[in-house]
Each structure stands twice: as structure tokens, then as C-alpha cells.
Design a protein around this motif. Structure first.
Motif, PDB file in Angstrom:
ATOM      1  N   LEU A 211      -0.841 -11.531 -14.773  1.00  0.00           N
ATOM      2  CA  LEU A 211       0.020 -11.896 -13.653  1.00  0.00           C
ATOM      3  C   LEU A 211      -0.119 -10.853 -12.554  1.00  0.00           C
ATOM      4  N   GLY A 212      -0.440 -11.308 -11.371  1.00  0.00           N
ATOM      5  CA  GLY A 212      -0.613 -10.396 -10.248  1.00  0.00           C
ATOM      6  C   GLY A 212      -0.149 -11.005  -8.941  1.00  0.00           C
ATOM      7  N   ARG A 213      -0.700 -10.483  -7.849  1.00  0.00           N
ATOM      8  CA  ARG A 213      -0.255 -10.865  -6.504  1.00  0.00           C
ATOM      9  C   ARG A 213      -1.339 -11.663  -5.800  1.00  0.00           C
ATOM     10  N   ASN A 214      -0.911 -12.683  -5.069  1.00  0.00           N
ATOM     11  CA  ASN A 214      -1.821 -13.460  -4.230  1.00  0.00           C
ATOM     12  C   ASN A 214      -1.792 -12.861  -2.832  1.00  0.00           C
ATOM     13  N   PRO A 215      -2.871 -12.194  -2.397  1.00  0.00           N
ATOM     14  CA  PRO A 215      -2.834 -11.520  -1.089  1.00  0.00           C
ATOM     15  C   PRO A 215      -2.732 -12.495   0.081  1.00  0.00           C
ATOM     16  N   SER A 216      -3.091 -13.748  -0.140  1.00  0.00           N
ATOM     17  CA  SER A 216      -3.031 -14.737   0.938  1.00  0.00           C
ATOM     18  C   SER A 216      -1.620 -15.207   1.216  1.00  0.00           C
ATOM     19  N   THR A 217      -0.811 -15.274   0.154  1.00  0.00           N
ATOM     20  CA  THR A 217       0.547 -15.817   0.301  1.00  0.00           C
ATOM     21  C   THR A 217       1.633 -14.788   0.042  1.00  0.00           C
ATOM     22  N   GLY A 218       1.289 -13.678  -0.616  1.00  0.00           N
ATOM     23  CA  GLY A 218       2.293 -12.702  -1.012  1.00  0.00           C
ATOM     24  C   GLY A 218       3.044 -13.100  -2.261  1.00  0.00           C
ATOM     25  N   GLY A 219       2.695 -14.255  -2.834  1.00  0.00           N
ATOM     26  CA  GLY A 219       3.354 -14.726  -4.044  1.00  0.00           C
ATOM     27  C   GLY A 219       2.596 -14.330  -5.297  1.00  0.00           C
ATOM     28  N   ASP A 220       2.906 -15.002  -6.393  1.00  0.00           N
ATOM     29  CA  ASP A 220       2.281 -14.704  -7.680  1.00  0.00           C
ATOM     30  C   ASP A 220       0.936 -15.415  -7.810  1.00  0.00           C
ATOM     31  N   LYS A 221       0.089 -14.821  -8.627  1.00  0.00           N
ATOM     32  CA  LYS A 221      -1.199 -15.434  -8.937  1.00  0.00           C
ATOM     33  C   LYS A 221      -1.637 -14.967 -10.311  1.00  0.00           C
ATOM     34  N   VAL A 222      -2.267 -15.851 -11.060  1.00  0.00           N
ATOM     35  CA  VAL A 222      -2.803 -15.499 -12.366  1.00  0.00           C
ATOM     36  C   VAL A 222      -4.292 -15.213 -12.228  1.00  0.00           C
ATOM     37  N   TYR A 223      -4.690 -14.084 -12.772  1.00  0.00           N
ATOM     38  CA  TYR A 223      -6.088 -13.666 -12.757  1.00  0.00           C
ATOM     39  C   TYR A 223      -6.636 -13.632 -14.183  1.00  0.00           C
ATOM     40  N   TYR A 224      -7.971 -13.689 -14.253  1.00  0.00           N
ATOM     41  CA  TYR A 224      -8.655 -13.600 -15.534  1.00  0.00           C
ATOM     42  C   TYR A 224      -9.769 -12.556 -15.432  1.00  0.00           C
ATOM     43  N   LYS A 225     -10.256 -12.154 -16.572  1.00  0.00           N
ATOM     44  CA  LYS A 225     -11.255 -11.089 -16.651  1.00  0.00           C
ATOM     45  C   LYS A 225     -12.391 -11.277 -15.646  1.00  0.00           C
ATOM     46  N   ASN A 226     -12.897 -12.484 -15.522  1.00  0.00           N
ATOM     47  CA  ASN A 226     -14.056 -12.720 -14.659  1.00  0.00           C
ATOM     48  C   ASN A 226     -13.708 -12.758 -13.179  1.00  0.00           C
ATOM     49  N   ASP A 227     -12.419 -12.672 -12.840  1.00  0.00           N
ATOM     50  CA  ASP A 227     -12.020 -12.598 -11.433  1.00  0.00           C
ATOM     51  C   ASP A 227     -12.137 -11.186 -10.870  1.00  0.00           C
ATOM     52  N   PHE A 228     -12.298 -10.197 -11.740  1.00  0.00           N
ATOM     53  CA  PHE A 228     -12.292  -8.808 -11.300  1.00  0.00           C
ATOM     54  C   PHE A 228     -13.710  -8.285 -11.084  1.00  0.00           C
ATOM     55  N   ASN A 229     -13.821  -7.348 -10.153  1.00  0.00           N
ATOM     56  CA  ASN A 229     -15.088  -6.663  -9.880  1.00  0.00           C
ATOM     57  C   ASN A 229     -15.161  -5.424 -10.764  1.00  0.00           C
ATOM     58  N   ILE A 230     -15.797  -5.552 -11.937  1.00  0.00           N
ATOM     59  CA  ILE A 230     -15.776  -4.504 -12.954  1.00  0.00           C
ATOM     60  C   ILE A 230     -17.190  -4.046 -13.271  1.00  0.00           C
ATOM     61  N   SER A 231     -17.354  -2.728 -13.339  1.00  0.00           N
ATOM     62  CA  SER A 231     -18.581  -2.138 -13.900  1.00  0.00           C
ATOM     63  C   SER A 231     -18.182  -1.232 -15.052  1.00  0.00           C
ATOM     64  N   TYR A 232     -19.069  -1.090 -16.022  1.00  0.00           N
ATOM     65  CA  TYR A 232     -18.762  -0.305 -17.226  1.00  0.00           C
ATOM     66  C   TYR A 232     -19.803   0.801 -17.389  1.00  0.00           C
ATOM     67  N   VAL A 233     -19.342   2.039 -17.425  1.00  0.00           N
ATOM     68  CA  VAL A 233     -20.205   3.204 -17.586  1.00  0.00           C
ATOM     69  C   VAL A 233     -20.022   3.755 -18.989  1.00  0.00           C
ATOM     70  N   VAL A 234     -21.107   3.864 -19.739  1.00  0.00           N
ATOM     71  CA  VAL A 234     -21.063   4.480 -21.067  1.00  0.00           C
ATOM     72  C   VAL A 234     -21.579   5.908 -20.930  1.00  0.00           C
ATOM     73  N   ASP A 235     -20.650   6.863 -20.973  1.00  0.00           N
ATOM     74  CA  ASP A 235     -21.025   8.264 -20.816  1.00  0.00           C
ATOM     75  C   ASP A 235     -19.825   9.135 -21.160  1.00  0.00           C
ATOM     76  N   ASP A 236     -20.085  10.404 -21.391  1.00  0.00           N
ATOM     77  CA  ASP A 236     -19.037  11.398 -21.542  1.00  0.00           C
ATOM     78  C   ASP A 236     -18.374  11.598 -20.178  1.00  0.00           C
ATOM     79  N   ILE A 237     -17.052  11.665 -20.152  1.00  0.00           N
ATOM     80  CA  ILE A 237     -16.326  11.852 -18.891  1.00  0.00           C
ATOM     81  C   ILE A 237     -16.840  13.073 -18.140  1.00  0.00           C
ATOM     82  N   ARG A 238     -17.223  14.104 -18.880  1.00  0.00           N
ATOM     83  CA  ARG A 238     -17.675  15.347 -18.252  1.00  0.00           C
ATOM     84  C   ARG A 238     -19.010  15.197 -17.539  1.00  0.00           C
ATOM     85  N   ASN A 239     -19.716  14.091 -17.774  1.00  0.00           N
ATOM     86  CA  ASN A 239     -21.017  13.878 -17.143  1.00  0.00           C
ATOM     87  C   ASN A 239     -20.958  12.953 -15.935  1.00  0.00           C
TER      88      ASN A 239
END
Length: 343
Positions: A211-239
Motif C-alpha cells: 500500500l502506497g501513494r498515487n502521485p497523480s491523485t495524492g490518494g492510495d495505490k497498490v504496488y507490486y514488486k515489478n512496479d519498482f525500479n530495483i537493482s541488486y548488488v551482491v557484495d560486502d558493504i565495505r566494498n
């Protein structure tokens, strides 16, 4: 997780227990708010001292997998190995069909009684207790993901289309919830176990609703995993090669895995990637009786590495002493939650 458990025909205000988790699109009202987050219990962190609040509770019951490895090799289990063991073990519980598993463990327990062998009965009883505890914690209470509680903690951040960095991300749940509340930005998940990227995040159900926000209306909107701009880095945080470039730096259940000698370094991992004026968001498991019982009963699932349970005051003092201004702090069911900025 069981991908078929939830479809996209969800409605605002709905909650439903699926075979492996609870989905929850309910909002809290003002009365419920205190149930999920009690904010700002400390007015002046400079007046909090270790003498008065004591040190965190160290969990000393460990998984059989850890103790057997150390007995066989004659040395402490390496940290990286401990995390690979934990991530695999924890993920196996997320993917269970819990009602079916409860029925199976009940049958196993009653069958074990026929053996008249105490060791078999004890093992079967332990399996039965663990699946019931998991059912209560994750499906009934929704204490692990806790969407309403975490939305209450995350609300009110002054960000627009934020870049979010999640350290020790596992399946990335909290970063996805943040991205639903503050949409249009970018999420970078970081974990040094490729299992987290490939299985824990990779198998996170595409149909789980945030459950999140709809920036177009200011109301509620439901999002799913594939709606997000996600990249995944496999590494030690220190690197990590990033500079001060993220609006939000997040960790969930990270600080408590390091002894005092490393607490300052862990806090610095968050600060070093933060834009000026950006937010650090952290949670840790609460030091309370039910949490202590949980980590005792679920030791084979949870306890492969160093772990502490903290009070909110203990967690906050670690952050305050290591250069953070605490903007908001509170309790979220079984977790402490803090939103802070760098001094």
C-alpha cells in the motif's frame, strides 16, 4: 513463498491470510497507531546513559547446524558461512504451506508417541511447536513484515522520488514498502549472500501488494514488486563504490549482529552513503520476553551468528553516540524503529 496465494484483485482495507503469509492493506486509525508505533519516548538523548539502561541481551542459544559445524572443524563458524546458513534456513520457512505443515507436524508428533522413545518425541514436539510459533508470528501477527507498523514508522519523510539503499537487504521487503510510499525513485538492495538475490528476493511473490501513494491523485495505490525500479548488488558493504548519493539508507536487523567494538563502524556504513539531509532508517529486534522465547524456540532457524536483543533506548544510544540525530523512534510490534539524520 507460494506465488499463487495472492492475486491482484485486492481492495483497500483488505487483509487475508494466505498459506505462507498475511497480506494487509488496512490502515491504522489514531487509536491503533499507538499499537504499532509509540514514538519519541526519549526527549533528550544526551541524558540517556549506559549505566541507567544497561547493555543489550545477548542470545546464546545457537542452531544445531552452527554447533555441529564448529565441533567438526574445531573453530568458530565463519561469519559469511553463518549468514549463508541463516538465509537458506529462514527462506525455507517463508516458502512453507503453513496450514499443511501444521497438520503434518501434528501427525508426526502423535506418531512419535507410539515409539516410546523420548528423543523422537522431543524432536517431534519441537517441530510442532516451531511451526505453530511461526504461524503466530508471521501469519497471525504479521510481526516479521508488519506493513502497518512499518508504514507508520516510514511516514513523514521529506523526500521526492528518493534513491533508497538497503544494507543487508535479504528479500528487500522494507525498501519496497518505502518505494510504494515515496514512488518514482530507485532502490538498490545490497547483500553479500547471492542466495538473497536469487532466492529470497527472486522468489518474493510478484503478487504481494504494497500500500502506497498515487502521485497523480495524492490518494492510495497498490504496488507490486515489478512496479519498482530495483537493482541488486551482491557484495560486502565495505566494498560498495557509492558516495553520498542516497536519500534514504535503510537496514533491518543489522546492528544487533555486531558487538560493541564494531557498532561505530556499522553506523558509519549508513552515514557514508547518505546525501546531506538524507534519512537513516534502522530497526532491531526488541528485548522483550516474547522475543527471547522466540529466539530460543526458533534457534535452529534463526541463531547462526552473533545476535543481541535491544531496548529502544539501547539502540538509540548507539546511534546518538555515533553521530546521528534521532528524528523519530518507536516500537513496531517485535522491533524497535528509528529514523535519524547525520549530525
Amino acid at each position: 513463498m507460494l506465488e499463487t496465494a495472492v492475486n491482484r484483485s485486492v481492495t483497500f482495507g483488505q487483509t487475508e491470510m494466505t498459506p505462507s503469509f498475511r497480506m494487509d492493506l488496512r490502515k491504522y486509525n489514531q487509536k491503533e497507531y499507538e499499537k504499532f508505533v509509540k514514538v519519541n519516548t526519549v526527549n533528550d538523548w544526551s541524558q540517556v546513559s549506559w549505566k541507567n539502561i544497561g547493555k543489550p541481551y545477548e542470545v546464546t542459544s545457537f542452531s544445531k547446524e552452527k554447533t555441529e559445524w564448529e565441533k567438526e572443524h574445531g573453530e568458530m563458524l565463519p561469519v559469511h558461512t553463518s549468514w549463508t546458513m541463516f538465509n537458506k534456513s529462514f527462506h525455507e520457512w517463508f516458502t512453507k504451506d503453513v496450514p499443511a505443515e501444521m497438520d503434518a507436524k501434528k501427525r508426526d508428533f502423535f506418531y512419535s508417541l507410539k515409539s516410546f522413545k523420548p528423543s523422537e518425541i522431543k524432536a517431534a514436539l519441537g517441530d510442532y511447536a516451531r511451526i505453530h510459533l511461526w504461524n503466530y508470528a508471521h501469519r497471525i501477527q504479521d510481526g516479521i513484515w508488519d506493513p502497518r507498523g512499518k508504514r507508520a514508522l516510514f511516514e513523514g519523510l521529506d523526500v521526492l522520488k528518493p534513491r533508497i539503499l538497503f544494507l543487508g537487504a535479504a528479500e528487500g521487503y522494507e525498501a519496497m514498502q518505502l518505494s510504494a510510499m515515496y514512488p518514482g525513485g530507485e532502490v538498490v538492495l545490497v547483500d553479500y549472500d547471492p542466495f538473497c538475490r536469487d532466492e529470497r528476493f527472486g522468489e518474493f511473490p510478484d503478487s504481494y501488494p504494497f500500500l502506497g501513494r498515487n502521485p497523480s491523485t495524492g490518494g492510495d495505490k497498490v504496488y507490486y514488486k515489478n512496479d519498482f525500479n530495483i537493482s541488486y548488488v551482491v557484495d560486502d558493504i565495505r566494498n560498495l563504490p557509492f558516495g553520498h548519493e542516497f536519500d534514504i539508507v535503510l537496514s533491518v536487523g543489522l546492528l544487533e549482529h555486531f558487538p560493541d567494538s564494531m557498532k561505530a563502524e556499522v553506523v558509519e556504513w549508513h552515514r557514508k552513503f547518505l546525501k546531506p539531509g538524507g534519512y537513516i532508517v534502522m530497526t532491531t529486534p526488541r528485548a522483550q520476553l516474547r522475543s527471547k522465547l522466540y529466539y530460543e524456540i526458533m534457534a535452529d532457524v534463526m541463531n547462526h551468528t552473533y545476535r543481541e536483543l535491544m531496548t529502544l533506548e539501547q539502540m538509540g544510544l548507539y546511534l546518538y553516540e555515533n553521530g546521528l540525530d534521532i528524528m523519530k523512534h518507536g516500537y513496531i510490534k517485535v522491533h524497535n524503529g528509528i529514523v535519524a539524520k547525520a549530525k
